[in-house]
Design a protein around this motif. Structure first.
Motif, PDB file in Angstrom:
ATOM      1  N   HIS A 108       0.864  -1.285  -0.127  1.00 27.84           N
ATOM      2  CA  HIS A 108       0.198  -0.112  -0.140  1.00 27.84           C
ATOM      3  C   HIS A 108       0.881   1.119  -0.094  1.00 27.84           C
ATOM      4  CE1 HIS A 108      -3.783   1.935   0.166  1.00 27.84           C
ATOM      5  NE2 HIS A 108      -3.836   1.911   1.481  1.00 27.84           N
ATOM      6  N   TYR A 109       0.174   2.380  -0.578  1.00 34.09           N
ATOM      7  CA  TYR A 109       0.958   3.653  -0.372  1.00 34.09           C
ATOM      8  C   TYR A 109       2.277   3.980  -1.283  1.00 34.09           C
ATOM      9  CZ  TYR A 109      -2.348   4.688   3.338  1.00 34.09           C
ATOM     10  OH  TYR A 109      -3.453   4.734   4.064  1.00 34.09           O
ATOM     11  N   TRP A 110       2.079   3.006  -2.458  1.00 32.65           N
ATOM     12  CA  TRP A 110       3.449   2.995  -3.474  1.00 32.65           C
ATOM     13  C   TRP A 110       3.767   4.375  -3.561  1.00 32.65           C
ATOM     14  CZ3 TRP A 110       6.313  -0.956  -3.911  1.00 32.65           C
ATOM     15  CH2 TRP A 110       5.971  -2.366  -3.419  1.00 32.65           C
ATOM     16  N   GLY A 111       4.872   4.684  -3.841  1.00 35.00           N
ATOM     17  CA  GLY A 111       5.497   6.240  -4.188  1.00 35.00           C
ATOM     18  C   GLY A 111       5.667   6.082  -5.641  1.00 35.00           C
ATOM     19  N   GLN A 112       6.118   7.225  -5.881  1.00 32.43           N
ATOM     20  CA  GLN A 112       6.546   7.299  -7.527  1.00 32.43           C
ATOM     21  C   GLN A 112       7.970   6.824  -7.880  1.00 32.43           C
ATOM     22  OE1 GLN A 112       4.254   8.292  -9.992  1.00 32.43           O
ATOM     23  NE2 GLN A 112       2.811   7.990  -8.176  1.00 32.43           N
ATOM     24  N   GLY A 113       8.661   6.753  -6.923  1.00 32.38           N
ATOM     25  CA  GLY A 113      10.218   6.203  -6.852  1.00 32.38           C
ATOM     26  C   GLY A 113      11.207   7.194  -7.274  1.00 32.38           C
ATOM     27  N   THR A 114      12.304   6.811  -7.049  1.00 32.16           N
ATOM     28  CA  THR A 114      13.667   7.629  -7.180  1.00 32.16           C
ATOM     29  C   THR A 114      14.550   6.817  -7.950  1.00 32.16           C
ATOM     30  OG1 THR A 114      15.105   9.283  -6.266  1.00 32.16           O
ATOM     31  CG2 THR A 114      14.433   7.231  -4.968  1.00 32.16           C
ATOM     32  N   GLN A 115      15.224   7.353  -8.841  1.00 31.44           N
ATOM     33  CA  GLN A 115      16.098   6.445  -9.918  1.00 31.44           C
ATOM     34  C   GLN A 115      17.718   6.438  -9.108  1.00 31.44           C
ATOM     35  OE1 GLN A 115      15.779   4.710 -12.797  1.00 31.44           O
ATOM     36  NE2 GLN A 115      17.760   3.819 -12.393  1.00 31.44           N
ATOM     37  N   VAL A 116      18.030   5.322  -9.047  1.00 31.09           N
ATOM     38  CA  VAL A 116      19.450   5.033  -8.346  1.00 31.09           C
ATOM     39  C   VAL A 116      20.201   4.543  -9.730  1.00 31.09           C
ATOM     40  CG1 VAL A 116      20.972   3.823  -6.772  1.00 31.09           C
ATOM     41  CG2 VAL A 116      18.602   4.921  -6.080  1.00 31.09           C
ATOM     42  N   THR A 117      21.327   5.033  -9.957  1.00 32.39           N
ATOM     43  CA  THR A 117      22.056   4.519 -11.089  1.00 32.39           C
ATOM     44  C   THR A 117      23.674   4.357 -10.608  1.00 32.39           C
ATOM     45  OG1 THR A 117      20.592   5.454 -12.819  1.00 32.39           O
ATOM     46  CG2 THR A 117      22.826   4.806 -13.398  1.00 32.39           C
ATOM     47  N   VAL A 118      24.155   3.187 -10.644  1.00 28.76           N
ATOM     48  CA  VAL A 118      25.397   2.958  -9.979  1.00 28.76           C
ATOM     49  C   VAL A 118      26.314   2.740 -11.374  1.00 28.76           C
ATOM     50  CG1 VAL A 118      27.067   1.653  -8.586  1.00 28.76           C
ATOM     51  CG2 VAL A 118      24.507   2.037  -8.024  1.00 28.76           C
ATOM     52  N   SER A 119      27.266   3.515 -11.587  1.00 24.24           N
ATOM     53  CA  SER A 119      27.794   3.186 -13.036  1.00 24.24           C
ATOM     54  C   SER A 119      29.275   4.113 -12.808  1.00 24.24           C
ATOM     55  CB  SER A 119      27.198   3.734 -14.201  1.00 24.24           C
ATOM     56  OG  SER A 119      27.910   3.477 -15.468  1.00 24.24           O
ATOM     57  N   SER A 120      30.240   3.327 -13.430  1.00 31.14           N
ATOM     58  CA  SER A 120      31.624   3.981 -13.772  1.00 31.14           C
ATOM     59  C   SER A 120      31.649   4.910 -14.798  1.00 31.14           C
ATOM     60  CB  SER A 120      32.667   3.175 -13.461  1.00 31.14           C
ATOM     61  OG  SER A 120      32.524   2.188 -14.462  1.00 31.14           O
TER      62      SER A 120
END
Length: 120
Positions: A108-120
């Protein structure tokens, strides 16, 4: 409007850290266990970590145990995810939601999300 709002995502290099925040709007967060979930491109959403209403119990996915730490501040109506030693496979959109801590299941109450990118 009842919702959770995630923030703190970004682009980092492998081995670096990020801290995600989940803020509640329109309801009292400490009524719920709250968790973090993620979905990478082409993959199903998976549970990352959950924390009980009082903060006493936590649960982590095997893939993040020892690297990620979930915490909450009920006075601030917020939940956090401290991520360290990030790996490229941690790249995903991260969501927070009400959850069942024992099963790492969001419901329940799902947010819109935040992007996490791990890259060199």
């Amino acid at each position: 409007q009842l919702q959770l709002v995630e923030s703190g995502g970004g682009l980092v290099q492998p081995g670096e850290s990020l801290r995600l925040s989940c803020a509640a709007s329109g309801f009292i967060l400490d009524y719920y266990d709250i968790g973090w979930f993620r979905q990478a491109p082409g993959k199903e959403r998976e549970g990352v970590s959950c924390i009980s209403r009082d903060g006493e119990y936590t649960n982590y996915a095997h893939s993040v145990k020892g690297r990620f730490t979930i915490s909450r501040d009920n006075a601030k109506n917020a939940v956090y995810l401290q991520m360290t030693s990030l790996k490229p496979e941690d790249t995903a959109v991260y969501y927070c939601a009400a959850c069942v801590t024992a099963t790492l299941t969001g419901y329940h109450y799902w947010g819109q999300g935040t992007q996490v990118t791990v890259s060199s």
